[in-house]
Structures are given as C-alpha cells and as structure tokens.
Design an enzyme around this catalytic site. Structure first.
Site, mmCIF file in Angstrom:
data_model
loop_
_atom_site.group_PDB
_atom_site.id
_atom_site.type_symbol
_atom_site.label_atom_id
_atom_site.label_comp_id
_atom_site.label_asym_id
_atom_site.label_seq_id
_atom_site.Cartn_x
_atom_site.Cartn_y
_atom_site.Cartn_z
ATOM 1 N N GLY A 144 -4.038 0.648 -2.678
ATOM 2 C CA GLY A 144 -3.991 1.465 -1.880
ATOM 3 C C GLY A 144 -2.455 1.245 -1.229
ATOM 4 C CG HIS A 145 -0.726 -1.704 0.644
ATOM 5 N ND1 HIS A 145 -0.401 -3.397 1.349
ATOM 6 C CD2 HIS A 145 -2.034 -1.521 1.001
ATOM 7 C CE1 HIS A 145 -1.384 -3.515 2.350
ATOM 8 N NE2 HIS A 145 -2.242 -2.468 2.280
ATOM 9 C CB THR A 146 3.336 2.315 -2.216
ATOM 10 O OG1 THR A 146 1.939 3.797 -2.532
ATOM 11 C CG2 THR A 146 4.382 2.550 -2.671
ATOM 12 C CG ASP B 178 2.593 -4.910 0.800
ATOM 13 O OD1 ASP B 178 2.970 -4.105 1.032
ATOM 14 O OD2 ASP B 178 1.335 -5.711 0.260
ATOM 15 C CB ILE C 249 -3.311 -4.656 -0.478
ATOM 16 C CG1 ILE C 249 -3.071 -5.783 -0.697
ATOM 17 C CG2 ILE C 249 -4.333 -3.802 0.210
ATOM 18 C CD1 ILE C 249 -1.976 -6.352 1.019
#
Length: 669
Positions: free
Chosen positions: A248-250, A283, A246
């Site tokens: 923008g997800h870290t 995540d 995804i």
C-alpha cells in the site's frame, strides 16, 4: 503564454485575506464549512471536534524550519485515503513541485499576517484552480483525522488535502480516486501506469532492459516516478512483503544507474555478473520503528526474511549477497544515500517485488517552452453528446470500430511534420451542471483511436478505408485518464476519443505533446467543405469526392542528369503536392489526397516535377485523370507525357502508379 488561473468558487485569496486582516478576524469558509458532513456519510465518530492548528499544538507552522531534512515524512489519519497520503509524501520530496502547489508559501506561513486562510494551486482538466480554504481541521481527542506530517506542528499536508477535498466535495469522495489522479492534479502532467505482472517484466529480460532505458530517460527529464505494491486484501495494507516493502505504500524513485561490479572485487559474489541496473527509492511514509535489538525489529511481517534496521536502510534484494556489501564497497559503486528513508534495489527485484510503476511526465502547453526540456503541445475540451442520428450534435457513437456509429464520435485533426515521440492524454470529467451519464463517481470506460488520413483532409472522416488505417488503438479502460506514448511518422491524423458504449454523455479533455514540435489539435466539425455559393442553381454544390493515392513512379526521361521528383495534384483550383524524393528515378511516395468536386467533367491534373535548390523547379511530365465514379479503390498506371516544345508531339517520360477512389456521395469518405 501566461498560465490561466481560475478562482475556485470565485473566492479571491488576496481580497479575503486583506478583509480579515483589516477586521482582525479569522477566516471561516462559508462555502466549505467545517462540519462533519464533509467527512462523508459513513463511520463518522461521535466526538469529532474541529480545531485550528493553534488549538492542536503550540507554535504551528506550514513548514518546520529544518534545513537538514531533504524530505518530509507523512503519516495517515483515520480519514486519509492511502493514495492521497502517498501523493503528499511524494510532494514532500520534490520541493519545486510542492512550492508550486503552495504559492508564495513564505507569505502563507504563520506570523503577524496569519488570519486562518490559505490557498493552493491545483490543476483540473486544463485549468489551474486557486483553491481557498480555512485551517479548521477534524480531530478526535486532539489527534488529526486527516493526512499529516510526522512533525506534530507542521500542517502543509493536512491543508493541501483539505483543498483537494474541497474540489471533490468530501473526504469520503476521494476514495474513488487513484494516486495518478492526484499527481496529475498537483502537476498538470500526464500519467502512465506500467503493470509489471500483466506485461511479465520479471520474466522477460528485454522488457526489463527497455524499462531501465525508459526510467533513466524519464528521470533525466525530471518526471515523477514511483512504485507501489498493491493488494486487493484491505487487511494486508501496511504489512511487509518478503523484501520488506510495505503493501500500500508508494516508493519514490530518487536515482537510477548501472552499477559495474567488474570495477570492484564484488564480481565473484554475484556469479561473475559484471553489471546491475540499480534503483534508489525512498519511503517517505512515517511509521513507528522498533528500536534496534528489540524482538520485532529484525523480522518482517511476512516472516520469510530477517531484516535488521541497517539492512533495510541499505539494500533490498532476493539475492542475499547484497547484504555482504559493506559501506566502502557501496561508496565505490556510487550507491549513495541522501537520508535514512532511502535504499537501493536491483531492477530485477523491483519488477518482482512491486506491482506497478507510475510515471508522471511534466508538460507545458506554452509554445515558447525550451526544446528538449519539456513536453509541449496543446489541448482541447470536448464532449460525448447524443442527438438526432448522424446529425451534427450526434457525438456519442461508442467504441466498436466495426460499427458505422464509431465515426459519429468527436474527431480531432493533428498534423505531424516530422518523426517524433508523441504523448496523448484523454481525461474524462463531469460538468458541474449535470447532464452526464448517471454513474455517480464511477469512471466510464474510455479509449481513443488514431487514424492516418489524407494529407490534405480538413473534414470529418465518414468511413475507414485501406488508405486510412488505424495506427494507434488505446483500449477502453475504466480510468479517469487514458494515455499513449510512442513514435509516429509525418502525416495527418484524426484522433477519435470514445466511450465504450454508444449514447453515453460525458465531457473530456484531449491533450497532445511532443518534445520536437508544438503539436496542435483542432476539432473537425464539417462533414464536407463549406460552400460559399449565393445561388446553387448557377454554382452547383459538391457532386463527387475523389481520393488520389500517389503510390510511386518510374521516370525514364533522358532530359535530366539528376532529379529530386515530387508530384503535384490539382482539382478545380485546389492544389497540393507530395514530398520530394532525393536523387531517385523510381520514387515511392505512398501519400493520399482528397478532393471535393463540383464539376465532375473536369479532370484531375497530376504533374511530376524535379525540385531545384537554386533554380525554379522543372516539369518532368504530366497526365490528366477523368477520375470517374469507382465506389472502390481502383489501381491505375498513368503515362506521364511532356512536350519538348510548343509544336512538338508529347513524348512519354515515365509512368506514375496510382490508386483512385471516387464516390458520388460526398459523405462516403
């Protein structure tokens, strides 16, 4: 060493809580009131209602008591910054760190002592701040506008974010920050961001091999390691990439290992490849998932690959062969999971699918920290400041090493006694009382250089010569923090932090860490040594400054069967020496020394000795150097002489190779 704690805005949590418990009232923060202005200045809804958690849901908790969950899922609110959500998500998976940020979390839990007050520990530029807040949060239609837990009655994430916002002034102000900034502030650590595209990790196998070694080492050291797929297009945030990641997800690294396929029946699936570097990620960002079997559950937004829920929770790779690995084979490979938010990826796919890796190294400034467990060192605060040119307050010379003004920046001395891995960190910050270069919340371009200097230097450097090379150069970046990690040799060094443009004014903190030794740094303030003369007409000031570079020697004496030679240098009572070479008749030292001289007519005396373990060191030979003014480095071969007895003539016992530089201006070196 006791950790220093600063009560932010002089608010003492214990006293405030005791006061409200005695009165039976709920705390409302007068310094950071719950008003729409702290949300920012743009896109504020008209119907914001500020509520306490007890007005939002039943049975609010700081932490929901669920012992089966090993992490806490996070979701953003309308006013959340993407990187702040990621930072809270990572804290949710590292309970040791989270519980340091939330001190005495069990005592802060809702119960008989609840009075609407909470406090959090946040590191800011060398100081741990105890930040007090109330629990009044912004909502619209009873929905939180800020970062929140996926469990509706769990509120530690929203409250941590509010404490962090209090440090910065508003929720909107956080948009100028980055993930690494928050992770540093939550841990007091040192960050490093690795850009996979710039350094071509997906193309160069050696780079990937080095990266694996680094990640494995940092994982064993309990560093925080995470990966992000960035995007410049805000409309793409939240969409999936070809690998189901995804944007923008870290994603937080939770395990790393080499998987050996040769020990299984899977080798043929991967064209004979025997081993893979594998990384397990999680995540922790909560998102709505379609039920299995629904039309959207098997198709990524990118539209290139199909993923079932089962596949997404197991492996992600461009190589479709991984989808053929069943659970039994996975367990034989040691590729286990702790919860449904985790999955494995080959390192080849990690560097191809992600944009960058962020590493937060946990450090200690405690000199008694256990060796090998933490980076330990020291820090100093400094400031780029303007003043009269070349004056003691003129400390903003810019970052161009070719300009004379470069060395007018602040300078810091660091001595390394043995080869070690060094971690340097430079952070910029603005003083609360103002006076800094007016760029709002935008970071200045900052960097630093490290220069190898003479072994006995105690004063500021005024010119870069061949014997004072720049050994580390961190280019200027518009980041809050610039770091270096690498190996350095024993010696004395001067660290020069700089802004790109001369005349910029700003405060900074400089930190140095190592795992072997307690690295100490201190500011160099003097242009020349202090003179303690009461009457300069009788005892003159320094007239000359001389640098002696002891290159090597050839020792020819037959008086010894074995020698461990070193050279001592003496000038007007100041004495120093090189390292001792072991069993070497042609020692190479390549070490430089600086001497300030009040009596230029007195020569500099060099003596070569042999070091003995059980007996006093024995003199091999000596020489005297007038060391007159040269203005340029001048090679010199000096004959070593030694008297066998008081009445005998001195005999030649060897030659010492030197470079001598003398200036009649003490500020020339």
């Amino acid at each position: 060493m006791v950790k220093k704690v600063f009560h932010f805005k002089n608010q003492d949590y214990s006293e405030l809580k005791k006061h409200h418990l005695e009165l039976g009232t709920l705390f409302s923060d007068p310094i950071f009131p719950a008003v729409d202005a702290i949300l920012g200045t743009s896109n504020i809804p008209d119907n914001v209602v500020w509520k306490r958690p007890g007005d939002i849901c039943e049975d609010p908790k700081l932490f929901v008591n669920d012992t089966l969950r090993q992490c806490h899922l996070v979701r953003p609110g309308e006013f959340s910054c993407n990187w702040m959500v990621s930072a809270c998500a990572i804290l949710g998976g590292v309970s040791e760190l989270r519980n340091k940020v939330i001190p005495d979390y069990w005592e802060q839990e809702w119960g008989t002592k609840y009075c609407g007050i909470f406090h959090f520990m946040i590191w800011r530029f060398g100081t741990w701040n105890d930040v007090v807040i109330d629990d009044i949060l912004p909502t619209v239609n009873n929905c939180l506008l800020t970062t929140q837990s996926c469990t509706e009655n769990e509120f530690w994430m929203a409250l941590i974010e509010k404490a962090y916002v209090k440090l910065h002034g508003s929720y909107e102000a956080l948009r100028e920050r980055e993930l690494a900034d928050a992770l540093v502030d939550f841990t007091g650590g040192v960050s490093e961001v690795i850009d996979f595209s710039v350094e071509r990790y997906s193309e160069i196998e050696d780079k990937r091999s080095q990266l694996f070694d680094t990640l494995l080492k940092e994982s064993n050291d309990h560093s925080i390691i995470c990966f992000t797929l960035t995007t410049d297009n805000g409309n793409e945030l939240g969409s999936r990439s070809e690998l189901g990641l995804i944007r923008g997800h870290t994603y937080h690294l939770t395990d790393i290992r080499k998987t050996y396929l040769a020990e299984t029946n899977l080798k043929n699936l991967f064209n004979g490849r025997e081993k893979f570097a594998m990384i397990r990620l999680r995540d922790p960002r909560g998102e709505e998932k379609k039920p299995p079997g629904s039309p959207d559950s098997a198709v990524s937004e990118a539209g290139s690959y199909a993923f079932t829920t089962e596949t997404l929770s197991r492996f992600r790779s461009r190589n479709k062969e991984w989808s053929k690995v069943n659970d039994n084979e996975r367990q034989r490979l040691g590729l286990s999971f702790r919860d449904s938010s985790e999955f494995w990826m080959p390192l080849d796919d990690v560097v191809w699918g992600f944009s960058e890796c962020t590493i937060i190294r946990l450090v200690s400034e405690n000199p008694f920290a256990l060796p090998g467990q933490k980076w330990k060192g020291s820090s100093v605060r400094g400031r780029w400041e303007t003043g009269s040119t070349s004056g003691m307050f003129d400390r903003s010379g810019g970052g161009d090493t070719r300009q004379d003004s470069f060395l007018r920046n602040p300078q810091y001395l660091m001595t390394i006694s043995k080869e070690l891995e060094l971690l340097l960190q430079l952070l910029q910050f603005r003083d609360a009382d103002g006076g800094d270069t007016p760029f709002g919340h935008i970071n200045l371009l900052i960097g630093f250089h490290v220069i190898r200097v003479e072994e006995n230097r105690k004063t500021r450097l005024h010119k870069i010569w061949a014997h004072t090379p720049i050994v580390i150069a961190e280019d200027h970046r518009r980041k809050r923090e610039v770091t270096f990690r690498g190996w350095v040799y024993p010696g004395r060094y001067v660290i020069i932090p700089t802004t790109y443009r001369s005349g910029d004014t700003l405060s900074f903190i400089l930190r140095a860490f190592s795992k072997k030794d307690q690295v100490q740094i201190r500011e160099l303030k003097l242009d020349s040594p202090k003179s303690f003369n009461l009457c300069s007409c009788v005892f003159p000031e320094f007239q000359w400054v001389t640098v002696i570079i002891v290159d090597s020697a050839e020792i020819t004496t037959k008086s010894f069967t074995k020698i461990n030679p070193y050279c001592s240098i003496q000038s007007e009572g100041n004495k120093t020496k090189t390292d001792a070479a072991k069993d070497d008749w042609n020692p190479v030292w390549n070490m430089s020394y600086i001497f300030y001289r009040k009596k230029p007519h007195k020569p500099v005396v060099l003596k070569v000795w042999t070091h003995n373990t059980l007996f006093p060191d024995a003199l091999i030979g000596e020489c005297e150097l007038p060391a007159g003014v040269t203005h340029i480095p001048t090679p010199l071969d000096a004959v070593l002489l030694h008297k066998m007895s008081k009445d005998s003539e001195p005999e030649q016992v060897g030659t010492i190779h030197l470079t001598v530089l003398t200036e009649d201006n003490v500020l020339a070196l």
